[in-house]
Every structure is written in C-alpha cells, then in structure tokens.
Design a protein around this motif. Structure first.
Motif, PDB file in Angstrom:
ATOM      1  N   LEU A  31       0.865  -1.413   0.053  1.00 51.24           N
ATOM      2  CA  LEU A  31       0.031  -0.143   0.079  1.00 51.24           C
ATOM      3  C   LEU A  31       1.082   1.086   0.014  1.00 51.24           C
ATOM      4  O   LEU A  31       0.583   2.173  -0.871  1.00 51.24           O
ATOM      5  CB  LEU A  31      -0.854  -0.131   1.125  1.00 51.24           C
ATOM      6  N   GLU A  32       1.923   1.180   0.975  1.00 54.79           N
ATOM      7  CA  GLU A  32       2.686   2.432   0.782  1.00 54.79           C
ATOM      8  C   GLU A  32       3.517   2.658  -0.644  1.00 54.79           C
ATOM      9  O   GLU A  32       3.505   3.806  -0.805  1.00 54.79           O
ATOM     10  CB  GLU A  32       3.861   2.277   1.764  1.00 54.79           C
ATOM     11  N   ALA A  33       3.936   1.577  -1.178  1.00 57.42           N
ATOM     12  CA  ALA A  33       4.621   1.704  -2.572  1.00 57.42           C
ATOM     13  C   ALA A  33       3.394   2.366  -3.681  1.00 57.42           C
ATOM     14  O   ALA A  33       3.700   3.091  -4.365  1.00 57.42           O
ATOM     15  CB  ALA A  33       5.050   0.339  -3.251  1.00 57.42           C
ATOM     16  N   PHE A  34       2.151   1.772  -3.400  1.00 57.55           N
ATOM     17  CA  PHE A  34       1.184   2.264  -4.453  1.00 57.55           C
ATOM     18  C   PHE A  34       0.873   3.585  -4.045  1.00 57.55           C
ATOM     19  O   PHE A  34       0.938   4.490  -5.210  1.00 57.55           O
ATOM     20  CB  PHE A  34      -0.050   1.320  -4.016  1.00 57.55           C
ATOM     21  N   LEU A  35       0.751   4.093  -2.862  1.00 54.06           N
ATOM     22  CA  LEU A  35       0.364   5.513  -2.704  1.00 54.06           C
ATOM     23  C   LEU A  35       1.719   6.514  -3.057  1.00 54.06           C
ATOM     24  O   LEU A  35       1.388   7.552  -3.582  1.00 54.06           O
ATOM     25  CB  LEU A  35       0.038   5.665  -1.300  1.00 54.06           C
ATOM     26  N   PHE A  36       2.952   5.826  -2.881  1.00 54.02           N
ATOM     27  CA  PHE A  36       4.094   6.689  -3.150  1.00 54.02           C
ATOM     28  C   PHE A  36       4.156   6.822  -4.692  1.00 54.02           C
ATOM     29  O   PHE A  36       4.099   8.171  -5.209  1.00 54.02           O
ATOM     30  CB  PHE A  36       5.247   6.142  -2.743  1.00 54.02           C
ATOM     31  N   TYR A  37       3.769   5.821  -5.624  1.00 52.79           N
ATOM     32  CA  TYR A  37       3.733   6.037  -6.963  1.00 52.79           C
ATOM     33  C   TYR A  37       2.756   6.967  -7.347  1.00 52.79           C
ATOM     34  O   TYR A  37       3.025   7.735  -8.232  1.00 52.79           O
ATOM     35  CB  TYR A  37       3.895   4.807  -7.482  1.00 52.79           C
ATOM     36  N   HIS A  38       1.440   6.587  -6.783  1.00 50.67           N
ATOM     37  CA  HIS A  38       0.359   7.357  -7.299  1.00 50.67           C
ATOM     38  C   HIS A  38       0.550   8.733  -7.218  1.00 50.67           C
ATOM     39  O   HIS A  38       0.268   9.609  -8.231  1.00 50.67           O
ATOM     40  CB  HIS A  38      -0.958   7.024  -6.832  1.00 50.67           C
ATOM     41  N   GLY A  39       1.129   9.274  -6.144  1.00 48.28           N
ATOM     42  CA  GLY A  39       1.618  10.619  -5.713  1.00 48.28           C
ATOM     43  C   GLY A  39       0.097  11.529  -5.766  1.00 48.28           C
ATOM     44  O   GLY A  39       0.480  12.811  -5.188  1.00 48.28           O
ATOM     45  N   GLU A  40      -1.080  11.061  -5.395  1.00 49.79           N
ATOM     46  CA  GLU A  40      -2.031  11.909  -5.453  1.00 49.79           C
ATOM     47  C   GLU A  40      -3.323  11.380  -4.646  1.00 49.79           C
ATOM     48  O   GLU A  40      -2.981  10.038  -4.273  1.00 49.79           O
ATOM     49  CB  GLU A  40      -3.008  12.229  -6.820  1.00 49.79           C
ATOM     50  N   ALA A  41      -4.280  12.082  -4.105  1.00 54.56           N
ATOM     51  CA  ALA A  41      -5.114  11.281  -3.322  1.00 54.56           C
ATOM     52  C   ALA A  41      -5.965  10.330  -4.216  1.00 54.56           C
ATOM     53  O   ALA A  41      -6.282  10.590  -5.342  1.00 54.56           O
ATOM     54  CB  ALA A  41      -6.250  12.532  -2.920  1.00 54.56           C
ATOM     55  N   VAL A  42      -6.048   9.298  -3.485  1.00 54.95           N
ATOM     56  CA  VAL A  42      -6.972   8.131  -4.160  1.00 54.95           C
ATOM     57  C   VAL A  42      -8.040   7.459  -3.397  1.00 54.95           C
ATOM     58  O   VAL A  42      -7.780   7.295  -2.355  1.00 54.95           O
ATOM     59  CB  VAL A  42      -5.744   7.173  -4.774  1.00 54.95           C
ATOM     60  N   SER A  43      -8.915   7.137  -3.940  1.00 54.80           N
ATOM     61  CA  SER A  43     -10.052   6.422  -3.097  1.00 54.80           C
ATOM     62  C   SER A  43      -9.622   4.856  -2.776  1.00 54.80           C
ATOM     63  O   SER A  43      -8.975   4.331  -3.565  1.00 54.80           O
ATOM     64  CB  SER A  43     -11.427   6.351  -3.851  1.00 54.80           C
ATOM     65  N   VAL A  44     -10.475   4.441  -1.809  1.00 57.41           N
ATOM     66  CA  VAL A  44     -10.234   3.110  -1.394  1.00 57.41           C
ATOM     67  C   VAL A  44     -10.716   2.389  -2.530  1.00 57.41           C
ATOM     68  O   VAL A  44     -10.321   1.038  -2.729  1.00 57.41           O
ATOM     69  CB  VAL A  44     -10.932   2.762   0.066  1.00 57.41           C
ATOM     70  N   LEU A  45     -11.785   2.625  -3.146  1.00 59.34           N
ATOM     71  CA  LEU A  45     -12.373   2.013  -4.177  1.00 59.34           C
ATOM     72  C   LEU A  45     -11.304   1.441  -5.127  1.00 59.34           C
ATOM     73  O   LEU A  45     -11.124   0.416  -5.803  1.00 59.34           O
ATOM     74  CB  LEU A  45     -13.753   2.246  -4.815  1.00 59.34           C
ATOM     75  N   LYS A  46     -10.550   2.604  -5.728  1.00 54.25           N
ATOM     76  CA  LYS A  46      -9.692   2.469  -6.662  1.00 54.25           C
ATOM     77  C   LYS A  46      -8.322   1.570  -6.333  1.00 54.25           C
ATOM     78  O   LYS A  46      -7.903   0.767  -7.100  1.00 54.25           O
ATOM     79  CB  LYS A  46      -9.031   3.895  -7.172  1.00 54.25           C
TER      80      LYS A  46
END
Length: 231
Positions: A31-46
């Motif tokens: 999850l940490e890697a996902f959020l770092f790469y995404h770089g923006e706010a993202v929904s739990v659903l996404k």
C-alpha cells in the motif's frame, strides 16, 4: 501446437511466480509503494480495484500502515484522509472507522514537522528558471491537456509528480477533478495563456501539428492507455 502449449505453460508459470512474490510482500508495504507512486489522493475503491482485493481489506491495511508511520519517529511520512461529506445521521455517527474511510480518499504525505524543509525547497524552485524537464512537461500539458498524471507519465516515460507540483505552485497549470474519486486532470492555466498573450490553447504555435504527432505515436504503439483529450 507444442510451441503454443509451451508458451502458455511459460506464461502460467510466470503469473504464478508473480502471485507468489506478491503474497510474500507485507501488505502495508504494498500500500505504501502504491500511494507513493500514485502521488495523489486516491479512493479506497480505486486501490481495491487495482490490487484485486476487497475495500475492507484495503481499509484495514491502510489503518495498519498509518499506525506504523505514526509510531515510527524515524519515518517522515503519514497518511492524509480526505473524507467525503455525508449527512451526519445517527447511525453514521456510530459507524466504525473502516466504514467512514471507505467514503473518502487517502494520500501519502509528509509529516507537518518536516514542513520547514519543503518551504526552503519551494522557495528555491520558484526562484529558479524552469528546467528542461519542467518545460517538457509544461508543453505536454499545454498541447495535450486536459490529461491525467498517468497519461503525462506515459508520454514522458518517467514519474512527473514533483514537476507537476512545481508547475502548479507557479500557476502555469491547473488541476481539476472531473468527478469524485476520478483522477485529477491537468491543463494549461489562464495565467499561462495570458503570459504568452494567447486567448485559448489552440492559439499555441503549431497546435494541430503537435497533437497530430501524438496521435500517430499512439497508433504506432497500438496502445489504448493514452488518448489525447478532445478540445
């Protein structure tokens, strides 16, 4: 036939190896890697959709990640929750944390105590001239926007989060959300056009030529992962 069967067996084995590797990785680290790469706010659903798991599992994993980040004073990151507005009915006020988290978005951010570092960094960025990479990104946004950060990354071939933040701070581009939970869309700002003495994006030099080049690039790569926005 044997050749085709060999290819299928190889693909199946590779898929199984990826699954085994994924299962060995701590979920909070994923999850940490996902959020770092995404770089923006993202929904739990996404997140759940991309990782192929339930929203409840994502919510639980995010809570675990947040606790880990908050407890470790050697970590400079934390999670920022952007809760979606919902009428405060009695049953909602009593809803568990997991239920409330499903309603909003989450983003990996730096802890407030490290703000002094980035204040210096931001001042330095604004005082310096745009780098070639920033000019490249600005051109892509101006000629091809509105488009998402993922689409910008696809065209450039590298992560563009830091550069986009810089351009936003300078007021050269704008970011908007088409609908709740959707990816942010970036486009040239009014101030950018005003600075160039233009009334609209289509007045940019050789606008149609450059958009046409991208369309041909897309067709040659036969990829549906990026489609130029319709102006």
């Amino acid at each position: 036939m044997r050749c085709v069967e060999s290819v299928k067996i190889k693909e199946k084995n590779e898929k199984q190896q990826r699954m085994n590797h994924k299962q060995k990785l701590p979920f909070s680290a994923q999850l940490e890697a996902f959020l770092f790469y995404h770089g923006e706010a993202v929904s739990v659903l996404k997140i759940a959709s991309v990782l192929g798991i339930s929203e409840e599992e994502v919510s639980f994993g995010l809570r675990e990640l947040q606790e880990t980040l908050e407890k470790d004073s050697k970590r400079g990151l934390t999670l920022l929750w952007k809760e979606k507005y919902v009428p405060l009915e009695a049953k909602l006020r009593q809803a568990p944390l997991e239920t409330k988290l499903l309603m909003g978005q989450v983003q990996l951010v730096t802890k407030p105590e490290f703000a002094f570092i980035f204040q210096k960094l931001i001042r330095g960025d604004l005082e310096e001239e745009l780098t070639p990479a920033a000019l490249d990104t600005l051109s892509i946004v101006a000629y091809l926007g509105p488009l998402s950060r993922a689409e910008i990354d696809y065209v450039r071939g590298v992560n563009s989060s830091f550069i986009l933040r810089n351009l936003l701070l300078r007021g050269l581009i704008e970011r908007r959300e088409e609908k709740k939970g959707a990816l942010y869309q970036y486009e040239a700002s009014f101030d950018f056009l005003k600075h160039l003495g233009l009334r609209k994006v289509k007045d940019l030099p050789e606008y149609e030529t450059y958009r046409g080049m991208l369309t041909r690039f897309q067709e040659q790569n036969k990829s549906d992962s990026f489609k130029p926005a319709v102006s």
